[in-house]
Design a protein around this motif. Structure first.
Motif, PDB file in Angstrom:
ATOM      1  N   ARG A 216       0.846  -1.204   0.000  1.00 43.25           N
ATOM      2  CA  ARG A 216       0.000   0.000   0.000  1.00 43.25           C
ATOM      3  C   ARG A 216       0.876   1.247   0.000  1.00 43.25           C
ATOM      4  O   ARG A 216       0.549   2.246  -0.651  1.00 43.25           O
ATOM      5  N   ARG A 217       1.973   1.192   0.718  1.00 38.73           N
ATOM      6  CA  ARG A 217       2.909   2.324   0.736  1.00 38.73           C
ATOM      7  C   ARG A 217       3.508   2.512  -0.659  1.00 38.73           C
ATOM      8  O   ARG A 217       3.612   3.626  -1.152  1.00 38.73           O
ATOM      9  N   LEU A 218       3.864   1.397  -1.281  1.00 37.71           N
ATOM     10  CA  LEU A 218       4.412   1.468  -2.640  1.00 37.71           C
ATOM     11  C   LEU A 218       3.387   2.113  -3.580  1.00 37.71           C
ATOM     12  O   LEU A 218       3.721   2.985  -4.383  1.00 37.71           O
ATOM     13  N   SER A 219       2.145   1.682  -3.447  1.00 32.12           N
ATOM     14  CA  SER A 219       1.103   2.228  -4.306  1.00 32.12           C
ATOM     15  C   SER A 219       0.984   3.739  -4.104  1.00 32.12           C
ATOM     16  O   SER A 219       0.892   4.506  -5.079  1.00 32.12           O
ATOM     17  N   ALA A 220       1.027   4.181  -2.843  1.00 29.29           N
ATOM     18  CA  ALA A 220       0.914   5.623  -2.562  1.00 29.29           C
ATOM     19  C   ALA A 220       2.100   6.392  -3.150  1.00 29.29           C
ATOM     20  O   ALA A 220       1.940   7.513  -3.643  1.00 29.29           O
ATOM     21  N   LEU A 221       3.289   5.787  -3.126  1.00 30.73           N
ATOM     22  CA  LEU A 221       4.473   6.468  -3.671  1.00 30.73           C
ATOM     23  C   LEU A 221       4.363   6.653  -5.189  1.00 30.73           C
ATOM     24  O   LEU A 221       4.928   7.585  -5.758  1.00 30.73           O
ATOM     25  N   ARG A 222       3.621   5.762  -5.810  1.00 30.07           N
ATOM     26  CA  ARG A 222       3.458   5.862  -7.266  1.00 30.07           C
ATOM     27  C   ARG A 222       2.575   7.049  -7.668  1.00 30.07           C
ATOM     28  O   ARG A 222       2.436   7.349  -8.846  1.00 30.07           O
ATOM     29  N   ALA A 223       1.959   7.696  -6.670  1.00 32.06           N
ATOM     30  CA  ALA A 223       1.142   8.865  -6.978  1.00 32.06           C
ATOM     31  C   ALA A 223       1.998  10.082  -7.332  1.00 32.06           C
ATOM     32  O   ALA A 223       1.508  11.065  -7.866  1.00 32.06           O
ATOM     33  N   ALA A 224       3.299  10.008  -7.012  1.00 32.36           N
ATOM     34  CA  ALA A 224       4.170  11.166  -7.254  1.00 32.36           C
ATOM     35  C   ALA A 224       4.375  11.394  -8.759  1.00 32.36           C
ATOM     36  O   ALA A 224       4.318  10.475  -9.555  1.00 32.36           O
ATOM     37  N   ASP A 258      11.709   2.682   0.854  1.00 35.15           N
ATOM     38  CA  ASP A 258      12.588   3.702   1.453  1.00 35.15           C
ATOM     39  C   ASP A 258      13.344   4.438   0.349  1.00 35.15           C
ATOM     40  O   ASP A 258      13.493   5.660   0.385  1.00 35.15           O
ATOM     41  N   GLU A 259      13.813   3.657  -0.611  1.00 36.40           N
ATOM     42  CA  GLU A 259      14.544   4.269  -1.734  1.00 36.40           C
ATOM     43  C   GLU A 259      13.605   5.176  -2.554  1.00 36.40           C
ATOM     44  O   GLU A 259      13.976   6.291  -2.928  1.00 36.40           O
ATOM     45  N   LEU A 260      12.404   4.704  -2.809  1.00 36.30           N
ATOM     46  CA  LEU A 260      11.460   5.497  -3.615  1.00 36.30           C
ATOM     47  C   LEU A 260      11.059   6.776  -2.883  1.00 36.30           C
ATOM     48  O   LEU A 260      10.884   7.822  -3.501  1.00 36.30           O
ATOM     49  N   GLU A 261      10.967   6.692  -1.576  1.00 39.21           N
ATOM     50  CA  GLU A 261      10.613   7.870  -0.792  1.00 39.21           C
ATOM     51  C   GLU A 261      11.668   8.963  -0.989  1.00 39.21           C
ATOM     52  O   GLU A 261      11.340  10.135  -1.156  1.00 39.21           O
ATOM     53  N   GLU A 262      12.942   8.542  -0.985  1.00 41.49           N
ATOM     54  CA  GLU A 262      14.035   9.497  -1.225  1.00 41.49           C
ATOM     55  C   GLU A 262      13.911  10.111  -2.612  1.00 41.49           C
ATOM     56  O   GLU A 262      14.085  11.304  -2.803  1.00 41.49           O
ATOM     57  N   ARG A 263      13.600   9.259  -3.578  1.00 38.49           N
ATOM     58  CA  ARG A 263      13.437   9.755  -4.950  1.00 38.49           C
ATOM     59  C   ARG A 263      12.341  10.813  -5.018  1.00 38.49           C
ATOM     60  O   ARG A 263      12.493  11.846  -5.659  1.00 38.49           O
ATOM     61  N   VAL A 264      11.213  10.498  -4.371  1.00 28.78           N
ATOM     62  CA  VAL A 264      10.083  11.424  -4.421  1.00 28.78           C
ATOM     63  C   VAL A 264      10.480  12.760  -3.785  1.00 28.78           C
ATOM     64  O   VAL A 264      10.193  13.825  -4.327  1.00 28.78           O
ATOM     65  N   ARG A 313      -6.014  -5.569  -5.584  1.00 26.66           N
ATOM     66  CA  ARG A 313      -6.839  -6.605  -4.930  1.00 26.66           C
ATOM     67  C   ARG A 313      -5.982  -7.588  -4.127  1.00 26.66           C
ATOM     68  O   ARG A 313      -6.486  -8.322  -3.291  1.00 26.66           O
ATOM     69  N   PHE A 314      -4.694  -7.578  -4.396  1.00 25.39           N
ATOM     70  CA  PHE A 314      -3.766  -8.436  -3.655  1.00 25.39           C
ATOM     71  C   PHE A 314      -3.408  -7.821  -2.300  1.00 25.39           C
ATOM     72  O   PHE A 314      -3.161  -8.525  -1.332  1.00 25.39           O
ATOM     73  N   TYR A 315      -3.404  -6.497  -2.222  1.00 22.49           N
ATOM     74  CA  TYR A 315      -2.887  -5.906  -0.977  1.00 22.49           C
ATOM     75  C   TYR A 315      -3.770  -4.873  -0.287  1.00 22.49           C
ATOM     76  O   TYR A 315      -3.474  -4.447   0.816  1.00 22.49           O
ATOM     77  N   ASN A 316      -4.854  -4.455  -0.911  1.00 22.35           N
ATOM     78  CA  ASN A 316      -5.599  -3.341  -0.326  1.00 22.35           C
ATOM     79  C   ASN A 316      -6.209  -3.606   1.048  1.00 22.35           C
ATOM     80  O   ASN A 316      -6.035  -2.820   1.960  1.00 22.35           O
ATOM     81  N   GLU A 317      -6.927  -4.688   1.172  1.00 25.72           N
ATOM     82  CA  GLU A 317      -7.666  -4.933   2.417  1.00 25.72           C
ATOM     83  C   GLU A 317      -6.787  -5.655   3.442  1.00 25.72           C
ATOM     84  O   GLU A 317      -6.114  -6.631   3.107  1.00 25.72           O
TER      85      GLU A 317
END
Ligand code: BJ8
Length: 422
Positions: A216-224, A258-264, A313-317
Motif C-alpha cells: 500500500r505504501r508502494l502504491s501511494a508512492l506511485r502517486a508522485a 525507502d529508496e522510492l521515498e528518497e526519490r520522491v 486486490r492483492f494488498y488493499n484490504e
C-alpha cells in the motif's frame, strides 16, 4: 546436468521443453526489464530472482518438503494464504502468464478459453513448472466456469482442492464463504498435521498484513509526479511476492519503498514529469505476462497502478489484528477475502468505486481496461466500467488480448492514439 537440471529432472520436468522456455525468458527479460533507465536499486533483487526463476526458490521449497513441510499451490487471491503460513506450509501462487505453455493445453482444452487457464493447465500437462511439481496440494476456486472445469482435469494429475466462491455477497453467499474458509482451514490442518491456533494464525495474519502495508505504501508512492518507479517494475514486485516468502518480501518492498521515498523527496523519477499516467484495470497478469505494461511504457507513458489481482486486490484490504478468539478471527479473515472485487460477483459495483478512487488518488490521466480474451466476466463488466468512467469524466481504452505477440503492433497503434488524446 547442472544442479538445477538435476533438480528439475527429479521433479519430473520435461528438460528439453523447459530448457526452451528458460532460454526464451532471458532475452525477453533483458529487453523488457533491463533496458529500462534509472531503475531503483531495490529492483536488483527481483532481477536476481527472475534470473534463476525456477532455481533458488524451488530449491527452498524442496528442502522444506524434505523436512516434512508441505507446499500449497494456488491460482487466485481468494485462497487465504494465512492458513498455510500458520500451519507451517508454504503457499505459492503458480505461474500462468506465458504463451509458451498454451499450445500444449490447446491439445486438450478448447482454444476459445482464456489464456490464463490454458497457460496454467499447459504448465502441468507439459511438465514445465517445477512449482506445480513440488507442491503437495493445488487449491482451485469456482470463480469462473473455465477454471472450474480445468481444475477437474488437473485433479486427474495431482491432488486438487477447490474452494467454492459465492456469486453474490448476500447473507447466503457470506454464510457459504464463511463455511468454505473453515473447511479450507481443516484441509490445511489435515494436510500438515498441524493445528491452526489463535497464536499461529495471529502471527500469520500479522506477517501477511505487514507485506500488504508495504505494498500500500508502494502504491501511494506511485502517486508522485514524476513517478519514482515504472509500472513494469511495480508489477514484477507484486508477481514475485505472490510466490516468495512473505517476510523476505516485506523486507524487500520496505527497502524499495525507502529508496522510492528518497526519490520522491528529490523529485526524481523514471519518466519525465508530466508523462501521461495510466491506471490498468481488469484481469490479473500472472508472471511473466508483462505485455501490456511494456507496450504502454515503451510509448512514453507511465503506469501508476493496477486495479487487479496482481495489484490492489492483492494488498488493499487488511485483516484486523489482535482478535483473541479463533472463531472471530476466522470470521474477520473470511470477510476480508470476500471484499476481493472480482468480476465473478454479481453485482460488483464496489469495483467501479475502487477504479475511480484509484484513478483519482494516483492522478491517472486515463485508464486501460485489460481483458484477457474469452474472459466473459471481465469483458461484460467492462460495459459498466465504461459507463462509470464516462460519468466520472475519466478517459478509458478497452483492450482485449491474449499472451501471444500477434496483436502487439495493433495494440501499440491503439494505445498510441489513446495517449495522444489524453
Ligand atoms: S479474484 S480475477 S485471481 S478469479 S481471466 S481465469 S476470471 S476467464 S483470473 Fe481471477 Fe481470482 Fe477473480 Fe482475481 Fe477466468 Fe477471466 Fe481467465 Fe480469470
Amino acid at each position: 546436468l547442472t544442479a538445477n537440471e538435476q533438480m528439475w529432472s527429479e521433479l519430473g520436468i520435461d528438460l528439453e521443453s523447459h530448457g526452451q522456455l528458460m532460454n526464451a525468458l532471458g532475452p525477453i527479460y533483458g529487453e523488457i526489464y533491463l533496458s529500462q533507465k534509472n531503475r531503483p536499486q531495490g529492483m536488483g533483487f527481483y532481477d536476481f530472482v527472475v534470473g534463476d526463476i525456477h532455481g533458488i526458490r524451488v530449491k527452498e521449497l524442496r528442502e522444506h518438503a524434505k523436512d516434512g513441510g508441505k507446499v500449497v499451490a494456488t491460482y487466485c487471491v481468494f485462497v487465504p494464504e494465512e492458513f498455510c503460513w500458520a500451519a507451517g506450509a508454504i503457499p505459492v501462487s503458480l505461474c500462468a502468464g506465458t504463451q509458451f505453455s498454451v499450445p500444449v493445453a490447446e491439445e486438450v482444452l478448447p482454444r476459445n478459453t482464456c489464456a490464463l487457464i490454458k497457460s496454467s493447465y499447459g504448465f502441468k500437462l507439459g511438465r514445465l513448472c517445477p512449482y506445480v511439481q513440488v507442491s503437495h496440494l493445488i487449491v482451485g476456486e469456482t470463480t469462473c466456469d473455465g477454471k472450474k472445469k480445468m481444475f477437474e482435469l488437473l485433479a486427474e494429475q495431482q491432488p486438487v482442492y477447490v474452494m467454492e466462491v459465492p456469486n453474490k455477497r448476500s447473507t447466503a453467499g457470506r454464510a457459504l464463504w464463511q463455511q468454505e474458509v473453515r473447511d479450507f482451514k481443516a484441509k490445511i490442518e489435515e494436510l500438515t498435521g498441524n493445528e491452526i491456533t489463535v497464536e499461529n494464525l495471529g502471527e500469520a495474519i500479522k506477517k501477511v498484513n505487514a507485506r500488504r502495508r508495504e505494498f500500500r505504501r508502494l502504491s501511494a508512492l506511485r502517486a508522485a509526479d514524476p513517478a519514482p518507479i515504472s509500472g513494469k517494475d511495480a508489477l514484477l514486485a507484486t508477481q514475485v511476492s505472490m510466490y516468495d516468502d512473505v517476510e523476505r518480501q516485506t523486507q524487500m518492498i520496505t527497502a524499495l519503498n525507502d529508496e522510492l521515498e528518497e526519490r520522491v523527496k528529490k523529485g526524481e523519477g523514471v519518466a519525465p514529469k508530466g508523462a501521461k499516467r495510466i491506471l490498468i484495470s481488469g484481469s490479473p497478469m500472472a508472471i511473466p505476462n508483462w505485455k501490456l505494461h511494456h507496450i504502454v511504457e515503451s510509448s512514453g507513458a507511465i503506469i501508476v497502478g493496477e486495479e487487479s489481482c496482481t495489484g490492489s486486490r492483492f494488498y488493499n484490504e487488511l485483516i484486523p489484528e489482535g482478535i483473541g478468539n479463533l472463531e472471530d478471527m476466522l470470521t474477520a479473515l473470511a470477510d476480508r477475502y470476500l471484499k476481493t472485487n472480482c468480476a465473478c460477483f454479481t453485482p460488483n459495483t464496489e469495483r467501479l468505486d475502487d477504479i475511480i478512487k484509484m484513478a483519482r488518488d494516483l492522478k491517472a490521466d486515463g485508464i486501460i481496461h485489460y481483458n484477457l480474451q474469452f474472459c466473459h466476466t471481465y469483458a461484460n463488466e467492462a460495459v459498466q466500467v465504461d459507463r462509470a468512467l464516462a460519468e466520472a469524466g475519466i478517459p478509458l481504452l478497452r483492450v482485449e488480448t491474449d499472451y501471444s505477440d500477434e496483436d502487439a503492433g495493433q495494440l501499440k497503434t491503439r494505445i498510441d492514439a489513446f495517449l495522444e488524446m489524453l
